[in-house]
Design a protein around this motif. Structure first.
Motif, PDB file in Angstrom:
ATOM      1  N   CYS A 141       0.830  -1.213   0.000  1.00  0.00           N
ATOM      2  CA  CYS A 141       0.000   0.000   0.000  1.00  0.00           C
ATOM      3  C   CYS A 141       0.859   1.256   0.000  1.00  0.00           C
ATOM      4  CB  CYS A 141      -0.957  -0.008   1.185  1.00  0.00           C
ATOM      5  SG  CYS A 141      -0.147  -0.014   2.797  1.00  0.00           S
ATOM      6  N   SER A 142       1.984   1.214   0.687  1.00  0.00           N
ATOM      7  CA  SER A 142       2.893   2.368   0.723  1.00  0.00           C
ATOM      8  C   SER A 142       4.175   2.078  -0.050  1.00  0.00           C
ATOM      9  CB  SER A 142       3.222   2.745   2.174  1.00  0.00           C
ATOM     10  OG  SER A 142       2.064   3.125   2.874  1.00  0.00           O
ATOM     11  N   LYS A 143       4.063   1.208  -1.050  1.00  0.00           N
ATOM     12  CA  LYS A 143       5.178   0.853  -1.939  1.00  0.00           C
ATOM     13  C   LYS A 143       6.367   0.266  -1.184  1.00  0.00           C
ATOM     14  CE  LYS A 143       4.118   4.090  -5.685  1.00  0.00           C
ATOM     15  NZ  LYS A 143       2.982   4.895  -5.252  1.00  0.00           N
ATOM     16  N   LEU A 145       7.575   1.397   1.549  1.00  0.00           N
ATOM     17  CA  LEU A 145       8.334   2.435   2.255  1.00  0.00           C
ATOM     18  C   LEU A 145       7.800   2.679   3.664  1.00  0.00           C
ATOM     19  CD1 LEU A 145       8.646   5.056  -0.645  1.00  0.00           C
ATOM     20  CD2 LEU A 145      10.170   3.169  -0.092  1.00  0.00           C
ATOM     21  N   GLY A 146       6.595   2.199   3.927  1.00  0.00           N
ATOM     22  CA  GLY A 146       5.972   2.471   5.225  1.00  0.00           C
ATOM     23  C   GLY A 146       6.196   1.353   6.219  1.00  0.00           C
ATOM     24  N   HIS A 150       2.966   1.725   9.243  1.00  0.00           N
ATOM     25  CA  HIS A 150       2.531   2.885   8.460  1.00  0.00           C
ATOM     26  C   HIS A 150       1.740   2.454   7.234  1.00  0.00           C
ATOM     27  CE1 HIS A 150       5.065   4.946  11.225  1.00  0.00           C
ATOM     28  NE2 HIS A 150       6.181   4.468  10.717  1.00  0.00           N
ATOM     29  N   PHE A 152      -1.269   3.023   4.756  1.00  0.00           N
ATOM     30  CA  PHE A 152      -2.107   4.125   4.265  1.00  0.00           C
ATOM     31  C   PHE A 152      -2.840   3.651   3.021  1.00  0.00           C
ATOM     32  CE2 PHE A 152       1.119   6.317   6.657  1.00  0.00           C
ATOM     33  CZ  PHE A 152       0.582   7.535   7.055  1.00  0.00           C
ATOM     34  N   ASP A 153      -4.060   4.110   2.834  1.00  0.00           N
ATOM     35  CA  ASP A 153      -4.804   3.775   1.629  1.00  0.00           C
ATOM     36  C   ASP A 153      -5.758   4.920   1.288  1.00  0.00           C
ATOM     37  OD1 ASP A 153      -5.811   2.467  -0.547  1.00  0.00           O
ATOM     38  OD2 ASP A 153      -7.064   1.077   0.596  1.00  0.00           O
ATOM     39  N   TYR A 162       0.354   5.267  12.760  1.00  0.00           N
ATOM     40  CA  TYR A 162       1.390   6.184  13.238  1.00  0.00           C
ATOM     41  C   TYR A 162       2.157   5.576  14.409  1.00  0.00           C
ATOM     42  CZ  TYR A 162      -0.841   9.498  10.173  1.00  0.00           C
ATOM     43  OH  TYR A 162      -1.336  10.114   9.050  1.00  0.00           O
ATOM     44  N   LEU A 361      12.593   7.162  -3.848  1.00  0.00           N
ATOM     45  CA  LEU A 361      12.924   7.843  -2.595  1.00  0.00           C
ATOM     46  C   LEU A 361      12.726   9.356  -2.665  1.00  0.00           C
ATOM     47  CD1 LEU A 361      16.056   5.787  -1.492  1.00  0.00           C
ATOM     48  CD2 LEU A 361      13.743   5.718  -0.531  1.00  0.00           C
ATOM     49  N   THR A 364       8.944  10.487  -3.273  1.00  0.00           N
ATOM     50  CA  THR A 364       8.025  10.312  -2.146  1.00  0.00           C
ATOM     51  C   THR A 364       8.433  11.186  -0.954  1.00  0.00           C
ATOM     52  OG1 THR A 364       9.285   8.366  -1.444  1.00  0.00           O
ATOM     53  CG2 THR A 364       7.278   7.969  -2.726  1.00  0.00           C
ATOM     54  N   THR A 365       9.523  11.921  -1.101  1.00  0.00           N
ATOM     55  CA  THR A 365       9.909  12.844  -0.028  1.00  0.00           C
ATOM     56  C   THR A 365       9.337  14.230  -0.296  1.00  0.00           C
ATOM     57  OG1 THR A 365      11.902  11.583   0.413  1.00  0.00           O
ATOM     58  CG2 THR A 365      11.877  13.851   1.211  1.00  0.00           C
TER      59      THR A 365
ATOM     60  N   THR B 100       6.387  16.047   7.734  1.00  0.00           N
ATOM     61  CA  THR B 100       7.443  15.799   6.748  1.00  0.00           C
ATOM     62  C   THR B 100       7.549  14.334   6.346  1.00  0.00           C
ATOM     63  OG1 THR B 100       9.231  15.374   8.318  1.00  0.00           O
ATOM     64  CG2 THR B 100       8.793  17.672   7.762  1.00  0.00           C
ATOM     65  N   ARG B 103       4.264  11.761   3.536  1.00  0.00           N
ATOM     66  CA  ARG B 103       4.313  11.464   2.102  1.00  0.00           C
ATOM     67  C   ARG B 103       5.097  10.178   1.855  1.00  0.00           C
ATOM     68  NH1 ARG B 103       3.445  13.489  -2.963  1.00  0.00           N
ATOM     69  NH2 ARG B 103       5.026  12.931  -4.483  1.00  0.00           N
ATOM     70  N   GLN B 104       6.260  10.075   2.461  1.00  0.00           N
ATOM     71  CA  GLN B 104       7.028   8.838   2.244  1.00  0.00           C
ATOM     72  C   GLN B 104       6.349   7.628   2.878  1.00  0.00           C
ATOM     73  OE1 GLN B 104      10.443   7.487   4.405  1.00  0.00           O
ATOM     74  NE2 GLN B 104      11.697   7.506   2.556  1.00  0.00           N
ATOM     75  N   MET B 105       5.842   7.805   4.110  1.00  0.00           N
ATOM     76  CA  MET B 105       5.224   6.665   4.801  1.00  0.00           C
ATOM     77  C   MET B 105       4.028   6.111   4.037  1.00  0.00           C
ATOM     78  SD  MET B 105       5.422   7.447   8.886  1.00  0.00           S
ATOM     79  CE  MET B 105       4.227   8.780   8.870  1.00  0.00           C
ATOM     80  N   SER B 106       3.379   6.996   3.254  1.00  0.00           N
ATOM     81  CA  SER B 106       2.207   6.539   2.503  1.00  0.00           C
ATOM     82  C   SER B 106       2.566   6.183   1.061  1.00  0.00           C
ATOM     83  CB  SER B 106       1.129   7.630   2.521  1.00  0.00           C
ATOM     84  OG  SER B 106       1.543   8.773   1.791  1.00  0.00           O
ATOM     85  N   GLY B 107       3.855   6.096   0.772  1.00  0.00           N
ATOM     86  CA  GLY B 107       4.272   5.748  -0.583  1.00  0.00           C
ATOM     87  C   GLY B 107       3.872   6.813  -1.596  1.00  0.00           C
ATOM     88  N   GLY B 108       3.754   8.061  -1.136  1.00  0.00           N
ATOM     89  CA  GLY B 108       3.407   9.159  -2.047  1.00  0.00           C
ATOM     90  C   GLY B 108       1.911   9.397  -2.183  1.00  0.00           C
ATOM     91  N   GLN B 109       1.087   8.657  -1.420  1.00  0.00           N
ATOM     92  CA  GLN B 109      -0.369   8.836  -1.554  1.00  0.00           C
ATOM     93  C   GLN B 109      -0.845  10.149  -0.964  1.00  0.00           C
ATOM     94  OE1 GLN B 109      -2.926   5.149  -0.872  1.00  0.00           O
ATOM     95  NE2 GLN B 109      -1.058   4.571   0.174  1.00  0.00           N
ATOM     96  N   PHE B 110      -0.248  10.554   0.151  1.00  0.00           N
ATOM     97  CA  PHE B 110      -0.693  11.771   0.830  1.00  0.00           C
ATOM     98  C   PHE B 110       0.421  12.810   0.837  1.00  0.00           C
ATOM     99  CE2 PHE B 110      -3.467   8.530   2.559  1.00  0.00           C
ATOM    100  CZ  PHE B 110      -4.700   9.154   2.542  1.00  0.00           C
ATOM    101  N   GLY B 143      11.910  16.632   3.355  1.00  0.00           N
ATOM    102  CA  GLY B 143      10.446  16.623   3.301  1.00  0.00           C
ATOM    103  C   GLY B 143       9.856  17.984   3.615  1.00  0.00           C
TER     104      GLY B 143
END
Lengths: 372, 333
Positions: A141-143, A145-146, A150, A152-153, A162, A361, A364-365, B100, B103-110, B143
């Motif tokens: 869901c977060s590729k 990275l989460g 973490h 997220f959807d 969190y 990387l 997504t930052t 910050t 965005r990364q934690m959601s893989g860019g979704q948020f 971020g």
């Protein structure tokens, strides 16, 4: 335990409604070291469910069973080294996520802690996307990275798990603030453990939601242990819902034995949020059957206590009720097989998926060019 | 056309114009509404936009910073005012771990399109706990973007850019700059984030500064001119992203560099500038890069000691002379 009057204010700066005194039994204010000894009866369950209710219960049972089986397989994968870092299992608490989200509309929001698999799955995340995330894969869901904490959807308005205790509670109030600002009619559910009730984020988040009358339900999943420390050693009162009184908001409190009770009781708070734009603090007494995380042998509690609580497992209670009320053993088995297949497909999918590429990387930052 | 207005008015104009063009933008903070702003930056905004969009908060920085983050994640564009950045310390978790990282934690979704703003650094004799330069902490975080304008025109243009940016932006103002006047162009002029500019051209040494210290650097440059030394002053405006190309170009021309900033000497923005310069312009340097910062102690209340701890034009002049005269019989450092 409704104590706030129905008021809707268009402005965020509207004065809060005065807190009315609650008729509290003296015992509610007494600190107890025996958590299980406080009897708070839940709403009574209908003796006999209608066919429609039975089908609904079966649906909720399936969701709970999917969480249970998915997490059991995740634990196995963790032991095999396929999942790294922290893995906090929800096993034992499934009825909280499933019952509460059953009371929502699909476009409502959820925000939760690092123990987030159950909430994510119930809100509609696919088992594949979840398991792939645990495996750190690009299809997660977060590729990838989460990770476990973490999830997220965006498609299902699952706004995340969190990892800083209490840090997500003001954030959840902000989501509810946005709903009120836009008048979109949505409700936010914010989950946290009783361990979060001692940190400032809880108090500031609840305080602002109360002040601005935000459409949110704060669900304290009191599983009796803040990691390894029992409630009696972290709080001066045994009843977490008492914290609502100081903020002048409604509160509720019940033991999670039956998923339909969870749906009904959280449903009352959701209705209050949606129709009156008022927050509620709900303490649900639950129990996790596993340790805090995979590295926790849970030596702070006895086997007897654990076994006693397993006897009250809401998942099996639901299954027994379905069997007893004639849902049919064959249909139950078919549902179980279905869940098994879904879990196995998720594992295979996660296993076979590619790792995320390093090119992710920077993008997504920052949204846009990287800002170094 | 341009008008001469104060820094605080420039900030207010930017916020008002952005709120007029986009209903998703709202302002939240302590005393921003009925009180008209602790430093009058937000004066009149409550009357103009109403309590739905100009929201007074209780003293709960962690709480309302978090509210801003959540609102930004689902599509609003909050401006969160800290009465001073010093108070953001209790909201650091919301910025570091939520704004910050989401965005990364959601893989860019948020994303989290939010502006945190307020006066930063010291003022005059406000004591140890109200005098910290917080930009050094925030600029280290990937971020986020961090800006610190020195002039009204940049304050307005950068604020408009910050509000329109899709990322969290920490906007560093200064109590001592709020009354500074300057020419501000009319109309919807946006200053791109991440662009420094040369505010005084020179040939002998580059002085890199930002925010209040840009004015100190300009004073120093004027004093140096009287002694026959030509200093170029680079005003960073943005600390992250950092305009390393412009800094390096200037140093390649002047061959020397002095960095001036508020805050302590250990690490921070000054150290980052030094790192970029030595990497990008090593072969052009004729002297070590010197930094002029707050002394390495907490800010004392006593007026004389406070002035001693703060970077002063005289200290900057001295540092520039040291690097310029290096190799002419005097040691540089």
């Amino acid at each position: 335990m409704s104590q706030s009057e129905a008021q809707t204010e268009p402005e965020m700066n509207a004065a809060p409604s005065p807190a009315l005194p609650l008729p509290l039994p003296p015992s509610a204010l007494v600190t107890s070291s025996e958590m299980g000894a406080v009897a708070v009866p839940g709403a009574s369950v209908p003796a006999k469910l209608s066919q429609g209710q039975l089908e609904h219960l079966a649906d909720l049972y399936r969701q709970m069973y999917l969480i249970r089986r998915l997490e059991e397989e995740a634990a196995r994968a963790y032991a095999q080294g396929k999942i790294g870092g922290f893995l906090h299992l929800y096993i034992g608490q499934e009825a909280v996520a499933v019952g509460s989200i059953a009371a929502l509309r699909p476009d409502d929001y959820v925000v939760t802690t690092y123990r987030d698999h159950g909430v994510a799955l119930t809100k509609g995340m696919s088992a594949k996307a979840l398991m792939a995330e645990l495996f750190g894969k690009a299809t997660g869901c977060s590729k990838g990275l989460g990770g476990s904490m973490h999830l997220f959807d965006k498609a299902t308005n699952m706004l995340g798990g969190y990892g800083i205790v209490g840090g997500h509670i003001p954030l959840a109030s902000g989501v509810a603030f946005a709903s009120k600002y836009r008048a979109d009619g949505r409700v936010t559910l914010c989950y946290f453990g009783e361990g979060a009730v001692s940190i400032g984020g809880f108090h500031e988040g609840v305080s602002l939601a109360a002040l601005w009358k935000l459409p949110i339900v704060f669900i304290c999943e009191n599983n009796e242990y803040s990691m390894g420390t029992p409630l009696s050693r972290t709080m001066s009162v045994e009843d977490v819902s008492l914290k609502a009184i100081g903020y002048g908001i409604d509160r509720d409190r019940f033991f999670v034995e039956d998923v339909l009770t969870v749906e009904a009781r959280i449903g009352e708070a959701v209705k209050r949020a949606r129709e009156l734009s008022l927050p509620t603090l709900v303490e649900v007494r639950t129990y996790r059957f596993r340790g805090h995380s995979m590295s926790d042998p849970a030596k702070y509690r006895t086997n007897e206590e654990l076994e006693e609580r397993k006897q009250k497992d809401p998942l099996f209670r639901a299954r027994l009720q379905l069997a007893k009320e004639g849902f049919g053993e064959a249909r139950l088995k078919s549902m179980d097989d279905d869940v098994e297949r879904e879990v196995q497909e998720a594992i295979t999918f996660a296993d076979e998926s590619p790792e995320p590429d390093a090119s992710l990387l920077e993008s997504t930052t920052y949204d846009g060019p990287f800002a170094a | 056309m341009a008008r001469s207005i104060r820094y605080r008015e420039a900030l207010r104009e930017a916020m008002v114009e952005e709120m007029e063009r986009d209903d998703r933008v709202f302002l939240m903070g302590e005393e921003v509404g009925h009180y008209q702003g602790a430093y009058k930056v937000t004066e009149g905004m409550l009357e103009k936009f109403g309590a739905r969009r100009v929201i007074d908060t209780p003293i709960a920085e962690s709480g309302f910073a978090g509210v801003g983050v959540g609102a930004a994640m689902v599509g609003l564009r909050p401006i969160i005012e800290f009465m001073t950045w010093n108070f953001s310390a209790v909201a650091f978790d919301q910025i570091l771990n939520n704004a910050t990282k989401v965005r990364q934690m959601s893989g860019g979704q948020f994303s989290c399109p939010i502006v945190f703003r307020g006066p930063n650094g010291s003022a005059r004799q406000v004591g140890s706990q109200h005098s910290t330069s917080m930009e050094h902490f925030y600029a280290t975080i990937p971020g986020v973007k961090v800006v610190a304008p020195a002039f009204p025109a940049d304050a307005k243009g950068l604020m408009k850019a910050a509000i329109r940016d899709e990322n969290p932006v920490c906007f560093m103002e200064s109590e001592t700059l709020y009354s500074v006047k300057g020419e501000v162009p009319d109309g919807d002029v946006v200053v791109e984030l991440g662009k420094a500019h040369v505010v005084r051209a020179g040939t002998d040494c580059t002085i890199v500064a930002y925010s209040r210290m840009t004015h100190v650097a300009l004073e120093a440059a004027a004093a140096l001119e009287k002694e026959g030394i030509s200093a170029e002053v680079v005003d960073l405006r943005s600390l992250r992203p950092l305009d390393e190309d412009l800094i390096a170009d200037s140093v390649r021309k002047t061959h020397r560099c002095v960095v001036v900033h508020e805050g302590w000497p250990y690490g921070g923005v000054g150290a980052e500038v030094c790192d970029r310069v030595q990497r990008l312009a090593f072969d052009w340097l004729e002297a070590p890069i010197l930094r002029i910062s707050q002394l390495d102690v907490g800010m004392p209340y006593n007026a004389k000691l406070e002035q001693m701890c703060m970077p002063q034009p005289a200290r900057v002049v001295d540092a520039v002379k040291r690097v310029v005269t290096r190799g002419r019989g005097k040691a540089a450092s």
